[in-house]
Design an enzyme around this catalytic site. Structure first.
Site, PDB file in Angstrom:
ATOM      1  N   ASP A  32       0.751  -1.202   0.123  1.00  0.00           N
ATOM      2  CA  ASP A  32      -0.205   0.097  -0.111  1.00  0.00           C
ATOM      3  C   ASP A  32       0.742   1.284  -0.047  1.00  0.00           C
ATOM      4  O   ASP A  32       0.412   2.135  -0.806  1.00  0.00           O
ATOM      5  CB  ASP A  32      -1.011   0.025   1.200  1.00  0.00           C
ATOM      6  CG  ASP A  32      -1.825   1.174   1.194  1.00  0.00           C
ATOM      7  OD1 ASP A  32      -2.220   1.475   0.599  1.00  0.00           O
ATOM      8  OD2 ASP A  32      -1.643   1.916   2.377  1.00  0.00           O
TER       9      ASP A  32
ATOM     10  N   GLU B 269      -2.069  -5.359  -3.698  1.00  0.00           N
ATOM     11  CA  GLU B 269      -1.017  -4.675  -2.799  1.00  0.00           C
ATOM     12  C   GLU B 269      -0.058  -5.425  -2.535  1.00  0.00           C
ATOM     13  O   GLU B 269       1.201  -5.149  -2.482  1.00  0.00           O
ATOM     14  CB  GLU B 269      -1.578  -3.878  -1.651  1.00  0.00           C
ATOM     15  CG  GLU B 269      -2.510  -2.663  -1.978  1.00  0.00           C
ATOM     16  CD  GLU B 269      -3.264  -2.151  -0.827  1.00  0.00           C
ATOM     17  OE1 GLU B 269      -3.912  -1.077  -0.979  1.00  0.00           O
ATOM     18  OE2 GLU B 269      -3.415  -2.743   0.212  1.00  0.00           O
TER      19      GLU B 269
END
EC number: 3.1.26.3
Length: 229
Positions: free
Chosen positions: A49, A121
């Protein structure tokens, strides 16, 4: 460790040849299948992320050198949110190689936005740990390229626009009501009504997240307001 033919094909779609294939396997392992000897992808998701956010923020700065922070922030949010990550994951067939426990398999886990977004992610983090920031950045820019070019349009938020309109007219924020929810958990169908203080309302329905259908209802309301805004 040698990747299976399925994972090798997925690695090719990513455009990255893993020096440590175990990183890719971990990135694709959901918590429903984890064990003491099989770690899941949650920690990689956390790192990915951040790598994604930094890469997209840098790309947006370069794409529009005159944009203010207030203009850039919603563009960034639109490009790194879970739904966008899930869309990218679908484009590269990530769901086909997700490693899921029986419970998630039975409830359509390979199609769930949350699982796909998190795994995307985690895959970014796997590339970052395997080869460093530059290869991870290159992969992200290739996969997100068209979306970065259209970031300004993607950042438009009908719910925010409708709320700002209502506040400018001295009204309370619009209210949203789920009047119907059907379908399986992995692909719920919503019917949602948005209402204004003055009694006007608009309705939207469809399969997706509750948020996306609320956005659709707000967009319809904005169209109805039209020249009367």
């Amino acid at each position: 460790m040698k990747l299976s033919s399925e994972l090798a094909a997925f690695s090719a779609r990513l455009g990255h040849d893993f020096a440590d294939p175990a990183l890719l396997v971990r990135a694709l392992t959901h918590g429903s299948l984890s064990s003491a000897t099989r770690p899941d992808n949650q920690r990689l998701e956390f790192l990915g992320d951040r790598v994604l956010g930094l890469t997209i923020a840098e790309a947006l700065l370069k794409a529009d050198r005159g944009a203010t922070e207030g203009q850039l922030a919603p563009r960034l949010n639109a490009l790194v949110r879970g739904e966008t990550c899930a869309e990218i994951a679908r484009q590269i067939g990530l769901g086909e190689v997700l490693k899921l426990g029986r419970s998630e398999m039975m409830t359509g886990g390979r199609r769930k936005d949350a699982l796909l977004g998190d795994a995307m992610e985690a895959v970014i983090a796997a590339v970052y740990l395997d080869a460093g920031f530059e290869p991870a950045r290159t992969m992200i820019l290739r996969l997100w390229g068209a979306r970065i070019a259209g970031a300004e349009e993607a950042a438009f938020n009908p719910k925010t626009a409708l709320q700002e309109w209502a506040q400018a007219k001295g009204m309370a924020p619009p209210s949203y009501e789920v009047v119907e929810r059907s379908g399986p958990d992995h692909a719920p169908h919503f019917r949602i009504i948005v209402r204004l203080d003055d009694g006007r309302e608009a309705e939207a329905s469809g399969t997706g997240t509750k948020r996306s259908i609320e956005q659709a209802a707000a967009s319809i309301m904005l169209d109805q307001i039209g020249d009367n805004a």
